[in-house]
Motif scaffolding. Structure first.
Motif, PDB file in Angstrom:
ATOM      1  N   SER A  98       0.832  -1.205   0.000  1.00  0.00           N
ATOM      2  CA  SER A  98       0.000   0.000   0.000  1.00  0.00           C
ATOM      3  C   SER A  98       0.861   1.246   0.000  1.00  0.00           C
ATOM      4  O   SER A  98       0.563   2.221  -0.703  1.00  0.00           O
ATOM      5  CB  SER A  98      -0.924   0.017   1.222  1.00  0.00           C
ATOM      6  OG  SER A  98      -1.884  -0.992   1.136  1.00  0.00           O
ATOM      7  N   ASP A 103      -1.020   4.268  -1.884  1.00  0.00           N
ATOM      8  CA  ASP A 103      -2.381   4.170  -1.364  1.00  0.00           C
ATOM      9  C   ASP A 103      -2.328   4.249   0.151  1.00  0.00           C
ATOM     10  O   ASP A 103      -1.544   3.562   0.788  1.00  0.00           O
ATOM     11  CB  ASP A 103      -3.042   2.837  -1.748  1.00  0.00           C
ATOM     12  CG  ASP A 103      -3.214   2.704  -3.246  1.00  0.00           C
ATOM     13  OD1 ASP A 103      -3.242   3.749  -3.930  1.00  0.00           O
ATOM     14  OD2 ASP A 103      -3.321   1.560  -3.721  1.00  0.00           O
ATOM     15  N   VAL A 105      -3.879   3.333   3.605  1.00  0.00           N
ATOM     16  CA  VAL A 105      -4.763   2.306   4.149  1.00  0.00           C
ATOM     17  C   VAL A 105      -5.899   3.028   4.867  1.00  0.00           C
ATOM     18  O   VAL A 105      -5.667   3.916   5.682  1.00  0.00           O
ATOM     19  CB  VAL A 105      -4.004   1.381   5.123  1.00  0.00           C
ATOM     20  CG1 VAL A 105      -4.936   0.365   5.750  1.00  0.00           C
ATOM     21  CG2 VAL A 105      -2.866   0.701   4.405  1.00  0.00           C
TER      22      VAL A 105
END
Length: 151
Positions: A98, A103, A105
């Motif tokens: 991630s 990205d 979380v």
């Protein structure tokens, strides 16, 4: 040939009574099947209650005695330890992937992780020299098999 009206009336009454008897039998059967279905549904609910209670009992046992379980519980505790270790490894890889992908979380995903990594500390992985979650597993298995751990 004469048409016997009384005979016809008696046959119609017999048919009516037979129909009423069949309808009553069908209603009784439907009531019985309905009661059986209700009882089966109640049993399914109770089985779910049992499943949850057994799971809670197992969780409590593992939390209290998982480090040194009775011999008959060694296999189950070892399976739980292995699964928890694999989950920890996978969670660390998820966090790594991630962060590499940029990205974030989500809070919902972070709350679902067991155990959640503290925000200020990086996740540890065995591959980069971190703590190996399976490190004590060999000693645990040796103890379970009645062998003396290597020192």
């Amino acid at each position: 040939m004469a048409f016997n009206m009384e005979y016809l009336k008696s046959k119609v009454m017999d048919l009516r009574q037979t129909g009423a008897d069949l309808a009553q039998t069908g209603a009784d059967r439907a009531r019985t099947l309905s009661n059986i279905a209700k009882l089966k549904a109640a049993n399914l609910g109770e089985q779910e209650t049992l499943r949850k209670a057994y799971a809670e009992l197992g969780r409590l046992y593992f939390e209290k005695y998982g480090i040194s379980p009775e011999p008959e519980f060694l296999s189950a505790c070892a399976t739980i330890d292995e699964a928890l270790a694999k989950i920890a490894i996978n969670d660390a890889k998820i966090r790594e992937l991630s962060s590499e992908a940029g990205d974030a979380v989500t809070e919902e995903e972070a709350a679902a992780e067991e155990p959640a990594a503290p925000e200020n500390e990086p996740a540890e992985e065995p591959s980069d020299g971190g703590v190996d979650p399976l490190a004590g597993l060999d000693a645990f298995i040796d103890q379970a098999n009645g062998e003396q751990p290597e020192e």
